[in-house]
Motif scaffolding. Structure first.
Motif, mmCIF file in Angstrom:
data_model
loop_
_atom_site.group_PDB
_atom_site.id
_atom_site.type_symbol
_atom_site.label_atom_id
_atom_site.label_comp_id
_atom_site.label_asym_id
_atom_site.label_seq_id
_atom_site.Cartn_x
_atom_site.Cartn_y
_atom_site.Cartn_z
ATOM 1 N N ALA A 135 1.088 -1.093 -0.051
ATOM 2 C CA ALA A 135 0.030 -0.116 -0.485
ATOM 3 C C ALA A 135 0.190 1.773 -0.111
ATOM 4 N N ILE A 136 0.279 2.217 -0.908
ATOM 5 C CA ILE A 136 0.938 3.762 0.193
ATOM 6 C C ILE A 136 0.133 4.521 0.144
ATOM 7 N N SER A 137 0.457 5.488 0.285
ATOM 8 C CA SER A 137 -0.276 6.375 0.658
ATOM 9 C C SER A 137 -0.614 7.731 -0.331
ATOM 10 N N GLY A 138 -1.697 8.408 0.088
ATOM 11 C CA GLY A 138 -1.928 9.597 -1.165
ATOM 12 C C GLY A 138 -1.083 10.538 -2.250
ATOM 13 N N SER A 139 -0.310 10.603 -0.659
ATOM 14 C CA SER A 139 1.172 11.688 -1.664
ATOM 15 C C SER A 139 1.800 10.917 -2.348
ATOM 16 N N GLY A 140 2.482 9.464 -1.821
ATOM 17 C CA GLY A 140 3.099 8.564 -1.719
ATOM 18 C C GLY A 140 4.574 8.255 -1.359
ATOM 19 N N ARG A 141 4.558 10.049 -0.361
ATOM 20 C CA ARG A 141 5.667 9.600 0.675
ATOM 21 C C ARG A 141 5.330 9.366 1.674
ATOM 22 N N SER A 142 4.402 9.306 2.700
ATOM 23 C CA SER A 142 4.321 9.976 4.120
ATOM 24 C C SER A 142 3.793 8.190 4.487
ATOM 25 N N ALA A 143 3.956 7.502 3.770
ATOM 26 C CA ALA A 143 2.872 6.101 4.181
ATOM 27 C C ALA A 143 3.834 5.168 3.312
ATOM 28 N N ILE A 144 4.254 3.526 3.505
ATOM 29 C CA ILE A 144 4.428 2.639 2.478
ATOM 30 C C ILE A 144 4.810 1.260 3.537
ATOM 31 N N LYS A 145 3.928 0.711 2.267
ATOM 32 C CA LYS A 145 3.710 -0.687 3.744
ATOM 33 C C LYS A 145 3.898 -1.491 2.517
ATOM 34 N N GLY A 201 11.507 -6.231 -0.038
ATOM 35 C CA GLY A 201 12.640 -7.011 -1.257
ATOM 36 C C GLY A 201 12.289 -7.152 -2.441
ATOM 37 N N ARG A 202 11.515 -7.333 -2.742
ATOM 38 C CA ARG A 202 10.969 -8.188 -3.322
ATOM 39 C C ARG A 202 10.105 -7.089 -4.819
ATOM 40 N N PHE A 203 9.369 -6.480 -4.163
ATOM 41 C CA PHE A 203 7.857 -5.610 -4.729
ATOM 42 C C PHE A 203 7.983 -4.167 -4.847
ATOM 43 N N THR A 204 7.851 -3.795 -5.257
ATOM 44 C CA THR A 204 7.693 -2.229 -4.649
ATOM 45 C C THR A 204 6.226 -1.614 -5.358
ATOM 46 N N ILE A 205 6.018 -0.969 -4.088
ATOM 47 C CA ILE A 205 4.723 -0.520 -5.594
ATOM 48 C C ILE A 205 5.327 0.894 -5.217
ATOM 49 N N SER A 206 4.431 2.370 -6.497
ATOM 50 C CA SER A 206 4.698 3.421 -6.799
ATOM 51 C C SER A 206 3.247 4.227 -7.537
ATOM 52 N N ARG A 207 3.575 5.063 -7.198
ATOM 53 C CA ARG A 207 2.446 5.947 -7.942
ATOM 54 C C ARG A 207 2.655 7.464 -8.631
ATOM 55 N N ASP A 208 1.500 7.625 -9.830
ATOM 56 C CA ASP A 208 1.370 9.133 -10.742
ATOM 57 C C ASP A 208 0.276 9.599 -10.144
ATOM 58 N N ASN A 209 0.215 10.397 -8.920
ATOM 59 C CA ASN A 209 -0.574 11.199 -9.332
ATOM 60 C C ASN A 209 -1.387 11.996 -9.947
ATOM 61 N N ALA A 210 -0.114 12.738 -11.459
ATOM 62 C CA ALA A 210 -0.902 13.168 -12.336
ATOM 63 C C ALA A 210 -1.550 12.215 -12.752
ATOM 64 N N LYS A 211 -0.985 11.292 -13.188
ATOM 65 C CA LYS A 211 -1.943 10.083 -14.441
ATOM 66 C C LYS A 211 -2.764 9.219 -13.649
ATOM 67 N N ASN A 212 -2.427 9.049 -12.426
ATOM 68 C CA ASN A 212 -3.928 9.011 -11.488
ATOM 69 C C ASN A 212 -3.705 7.367 -11.762
ATOM 70 N N THR A 213 -2.709 6.763 -11.261
ATOM 71 C CA THR A 213 -2.045 5.617 -11.425
ATOM 72 C C THR A 213 -1.306 4.980 -10.332
ATOM 73 N N VAL A 214 -1.323 3.184 -10.104
ATOM 74 C CA VAL A 214 -0.736 2.764 -9.163
ATOM 75 C C VAL A 214 -0.196 1.917 -9.610
ATOM 76 N N SER A 215 1.641 1.296 -9.528
ATOM 77 C CA SER A 215 1.804 0.078 -10.599
ATOM 78 C C SER A 215 2.586 -0.801 -8.915
ATOM 79 N N LEU A 216 2.721 -1.586 -9.693
ATOM 80 C CA LEU A 216 3.840 -2.834 -8.175
ATOM 81 C C LEU A 216 4.646 -3.085 -9.469
ATOM 82 N N GLN A 217 6.227 -3.154 -8.832
ATOM 83 C CA GLN A 217 7.086 -4.151 -9.390
ATOM 84 C C GLN A 217 7.312 -5.041 -9.207
#
Length: 126
Positions: free
Chosen positions: A49-59, A66-82
């Motif tokens: 999970a990732i908070s709205g800002s993408g900075r305050s909380a990632i869990k 260590g294997r997966f990375t969650i990220s978001r692009d608020n300009a594009k309204n997308t969230v990704s899971l690498q």
């Protein structure tokens, strides 16, 4: 509100996939976004999970840390899971979900999420 997950597929153990979730109908930056998964015959489980800002909380769940990375692009309204170093046990339908901001300690609770996407299937197999 619509959440459209994509990017699933068949991958060999040790391989990588990148899932994406496109959101519409909500003020995206105000929502915490999460990924959950459900394997055949098992209950749904939290992945990341990732908070709205993408900075305050990632869990992350311990199983993917260590294997997966969650990220978001608020300009594009997308969230990704690498997803890297995929294992057989990562096989599941992956769902993206959205919730209003909440405490870090509750990010893994599926019932706290207000909106859910339709899921995308990830199959890890040799």
């Amino acid at each position: 509100v619509q959440l459209q997950a994509s990017g699933g597929g068949l991958v060999q153990p040790g391989g990588s996939l990148r899932l994406s979730c496109a959101a519409s109908g909500l003020t995206f930056s105000r929502y915490t976004m999460g990924w959950f998964r459900q394997a055949p015959g098992k209950e749904r489980e939290f992945v990341a999970a990732i908070s709205g800002s993408g900075r305050s909380a990632i869990k992350y769940a311990d199983s993917v840390k260590g294997r997966f990375t969650i990220s978001r692009d608020n300009a594009k309204n997308t969230v990704s899971l690498q997803m890297n170093s995929l294992k057989l046990e990562d096989t599941a339908v992956y769902y993206c979900a959205a919730r209003v901001s909440g405490s870090y300690g509750t990010l893994h609770f599926g019932y706290e999420y207000n909106y859910w996407g339709q899921g995308t299937l990830v199959t890890v197999s040799s």
